[in-house]
Design an enzyme around this catalytic site. Structure first.
Site, PDB file in Angstrom:
ATOM      1  N   LYS A  20      24.751  -7.079  -7.121  1.00 16.43           N
ATOM      2  CA  LYS A  20      26.093  -7.282  -7.656  1.00 16.43           C
ATOM      3  C   LYS A  20      27.143  -6.720  -6.719  1.00 16.43           C
ATOM      4  O   LYS A  20      28.317  -6.646  -7.074  1.00 16.43           O
ATOM      5  CB  LYS A  20      26.226  -6.591  -9.012  1.00 16.43           C
ATOM      6  CG  LYS A  20      25.305  -7.116 -10.087  1.00 16.43           C
ATOM      7  CD  LYS A  20      25.589  -6.373 -11.383  1.00 16.43           C
ATOM      8  CE  LYS A  20      24.564  -6.688 -12.459  1.00 16.43           C
ATOM      9  NZ  LYS A  20      24.714  -5.775 -13.596  1.00 16.43           N
ATOM     10  N   ARG A  40       0.813  -1.216   0.000  1.00 19.24           N
ATOM     11  CA  ARG A  40       0.000   0.000   0.000  1.00 19.24           C
ATOM     12  C   ARG A  40       0.843   1.260   0.000  1.00 19.24           C
ATOM     13  O   ARG A  40       0.496   2.229  -0.663  1.00 19.24           O
ATOM     14  CB  ARG A  40      -1.015  -0.027   1.145  1.00 19.24           C
ATOM     15  CG  ARG A  40      -0.447   0.110   2.515  1.00 19.24           C
ATOM     16  CD  ARG A  40      -1.422  -0.411   3.514  1.00 19.24           C
ATOM     17  NE  ARG A  40      -1.523  -1.848   3.431  1.00 19.24           N
ATOM     18  CZ  ARG A  40      -2.650  -2.538   3.565  1.00 19.24           C
ATOM     19  NH1 ARG A  40      -3.764  -1.907   3.791  1.00 19.24           N
ATOM     20  NH2 ARG A  40      -2.648  -3.840   3.475  1.00 19.24           N
ATOM     21  N   THR A  41       1.942   1.275   0.747  1.00 19.24           N
ATOM     22  CA  THR A  41       2.702   2.520   0.821  1.00 19.24           C
ATOM     23  C   THR A  41       3.314   2.865  -0.533  1.00 19.24           C
ATOM     24  O   THR A  41       3.248   4.005  -0.995  1.00 19.24           O
ATOM     25  CB  THR A  41       3.800   2.428   1.895  1.00 19.24           C
ATOM     26  OG1 THR A  41       3.209   2.023   3.128  1.00 19.24           O
ATOM     27  CG2 THR A  41       4.475   3.765   2.089  1.00 19.24           C
ATOM     28  N   HIS A  55       7.425   6.286  10.669  1.00 19.64           N
ATOM     29  CA  HIS A  55       6.641   6.150   9.445  1.00 19.64           C
ATOM     30  C   HIS A  55       5.733   7.381   9.384  1.00 19.64           C
ATOM     31  O   HIS A  55       4.519   7.299   9.596  1.00 19.64           O
ATOM     32  CB  HIS A  55       5.835   4.854   9.497  1.00 19.64           C
ATOM     33  CG  HIS A  55       5.251   4.429   8.172  1.00 19.64           C
ATOM     34  ND1 HIS A  55       5.311   5.229   7.039  1.00 19.64           N
ATOM     35  CD2 HIS A  55       4.596   3.295   7.804  1.00 19.64           C
ATOM     36  CE1 HIS A  55       4.711   4.587   6.037  1.00 19.64           C
ATOM     37  NE2 HIS A  55       4.272   3.427   6.473  1.00 19.64           N
ATOM     38  N   ARG A 115      11.969   3.392   1.831  1.00 18.94           N
ATOM     39  CA  ARG A 115      11.660   2.455   2.908  1.00 18.94           C
ATOM     40  C   ARG A 115      12.879   1.578   3.094  1.00 18.94           C
ATOM     41  O   ARG A 115      13.436   1.038   2.131  1.00 18.94           O
ATOM     42  CB  ARG A 115      10.453   1.598   2.567  1.00 18.94           C
ATOM     43  CG  ARG A 115      10.348   0.417   3.530  1.00 18.94           C
ATOM     44  CD  ARG A 115       9.011  -0.202   3.583  1.00 18.94           C
ATOM     45  NE  ARG A 115       8.003   0.713   4.075  1.00 18.94           N
ATOM     46  CZ  ARG A 115       6.737   0.358   4.267  1.00 18.94           C
ATOM     47  NH1 ARG A 115       6.359  -0.872   4.024  1.00 18.94           N
ATOM     48  NH2 ARG A 115       5.860   1.238   4.702  1.00 18.94           N
TER      49      ARG A 115
END
Lengths: 319, 184
Positions: free
Chosen positions: A83, A55-56, A133, A105
């Site tokens: 990598k 959702r975010t 948040h 995030r």
């Protein structure tokens, strides 16, 4: 206003109120048949998600598109981080492509601050570790303000007298931290309802250890996600025992007043913290939280990217 | 704000403003042959009180001429998400747009207190267009102070007021004041 949104603490009460006001404008845009405005044409927003999110990430992407910004999505599993490229090199590479904002995030607390020091681009914290948040807190405040029709703005108004219970795993929850802080900035009384094993070691909130103690005395019941991992870490004996003491069961749902708002940040564990169908609760605003997430994220993007300094434009800007 | 150099020069008094609004109300009715399919839309924030004053006056005129009149359709529009200087100055949204009527096929009279560069009007026209396709858009302003930067002209003006770009103009029901120094 700062060019980044990292936490509710740094946003402050005035910034928080201003974001709520701007969200009203975005809510009006989102009510239109064609919910799109040209405000951020030419800006590029890059979603950098080091942790899973539905959702975010979608909410930020929708918000950016409704403001006519371009969006880029960076997912770690398909990146050169695999990598062996360092986080700093990755960030600087994306920045060199001409991005105006990073939405980040990350599983580590403080990662957005670190990235903010490496780049001059706006950084929006979309959740860092157990820490913060802020856009979740904003959408929660906007949802309660709208649902209760409280006139909160930069000009005044508050949640004075509002009794909020945050229920569940406080310790591992950035949502609990940011949302509690925002509620308190606006004057609400917050009680944490949580087993001792799931409380942060240092805090100054009032705590009760059983949902039954407060369920008849709250105006907002905020259920947090109970993660299955907590059981394997032996922080809760069993999810069924958690539900018995902290879950919203049919028996408890019958005891809450019709005016009580029931909130959840998602994703929801049905049968654990939410042991009833939220669609049958008269006060459930869980879907409104998701809808309002787009409103407040549009407000955040517009405030951060649409704002210039006082002196960058000379002359009168009246009609 | 109250240092001597900030004290403005009043160029129109309350009666002048009231008479200008009355005349503009007559002109709007005359041009549109009544008030049917007409909507007054104030530009946030300065145009909002002007719309209220114009609507009250138009209702009075129509009621006197036709022995009763329909309410004047009014609304307001916030143009801040449509400006061309986004990212160049602090954002300052006014109140939320309030356009609850159907724009489609209606003649919209955009209303502001002061007409200056025309950039806000341009943004407001774009904003209106996102709600539907009006039959026509007309523009009314109490004061036209010149210095247009876009090909935009008013249909109804209370007062043409030559100013310098170093001045700012404030319009309220109590009069029109010119102050030295630009405001932002």
């Amino acid at each position: 206003m700062s060019r980044s949104l990292l936490s509710i603490t740094e946003l402050g009460e005035t910034g928080l109120r201003r974001m709520l006001d701007t969200s009203d404008h975005m809510a009006e845009v989102n009510r239109r048949p064609n919910p799109k405005v040209p405000a951020l044409r030419g800006k590029t927003v890059c979603n950098v998600f080091f942790e899973d999110s539905t959702r975010t990430r979608l909410s930020f992407e929708t918000a950016a598109k409704r403001l006519s910004a371009d969006t880029m999505n960076f997912s770690v599993s398909q990146s050169s981080l695999n990598k062996g490229e360092s986080l700093r090199d990755t960030v600087e590479t994306i920045a060199a492509m001409g991005v105006d904002a990073f939405v980040i995030r990350h599983g580590s607390s403080g990662a957005p601050w670190q990235i903010g020091e490496w780049t001059s681009i706006s950084v929006i914290n979309a959740g860092d570790g157990w820490h913060a948040h802020p856009t979740q807190a904003l959408l929660d405040m906007y949802t309660v303000r709208t649902a209760l029709n409280r006139p909160i703005s930069v000009d005044g108004g508050s949640f004075d007298g509002l009794r909020v219970a945050m229920v569940g795993d406080i310790k591992h929850s950035r949502v609990a931290r940011s949302t509690t802080e925002a509620f308190k900035l606006l004057g609400a009384n917050v009680t944490w309802v949580s087993p001792k094993t799931l409380l942060p070691p240092v805090h100054d909130e009032s705590v009760v250890a059983n949902l039954d103690e407060v369920i008849e005395d709250v105006d907002v019941l905020y259920l947090l996600r109970m993660q299955n991992e907590r059981m394997s870490e032996a922080l809760v004996p069993h999810l069924r025992e958690y539900t018995a003491r902290f879950g919203l069961t049919p028996e408890r749902a019958a005891r809450i007043g019709r005016h009580v708002l029931v909130m959840h940040p998602g994703p929801m564990n049905r049968g654990v913290e939410m042991a009833v169908d939220p669609g049958e609760l008269p006060g459930s605003v869980i879907n409104q939280q998701v809808t309002n997430g787009i409103n407040v994220r549009m407000a955040v993007l517009f405030e951060l990217l649409g704002s210039g300094s006082e002196n960058s434009l000379t002359g009168n800007t009246e009609s | 704000m109250n240092t001597p150099s900030d004290v403005g020069k009043q160029v129109l008094g309350p009666d002048d403003v009231r008479r200008a609004i009355t005349r503009m109300a007559h002109e709007i009715i005359e041009r549109n042959r009544g008030t049917a399919d007409l909507a007054l839309v104030g530009i946030q924030t300065g145009g909002v009180w002007v719309v209220e004053a114009l609507a009250a006056e138009m209702l009075r005129i129509e009621a006197a001429e036709n022995c009763g009149a329909n309410p004047i359709v009014v609304g307001s529009v916030d143009a801040s998400l449509y400006r061309d200087d986004i990212g160049m100055r602090p954002v300052s949204p006014g109140s939320v747009s309030d356009l609850t009527f159907t724009v489609e096929g209606v003649t919209v009279v955009l209303v502001d207190d002061v007409l200056y560069t025309g950039r806000t009007v341009r943004a407001a026209i774009d904003a209106i267009g996102d709600y539907g396709r009006p039959k026509a858009v007309q523009l009314a302003a109490i004061v036209d102070r010149g210095h247009r930067e876009l090909p935009i002209r008013p249909d109804f003006v209370g007062k043409n007021l030559p100013t310098s770009a170093e001045e700012s103009v404030s319009v309220t029901p109590n009069g029109v004041t010119i102050t030295q120094g630009t405001d932002t």
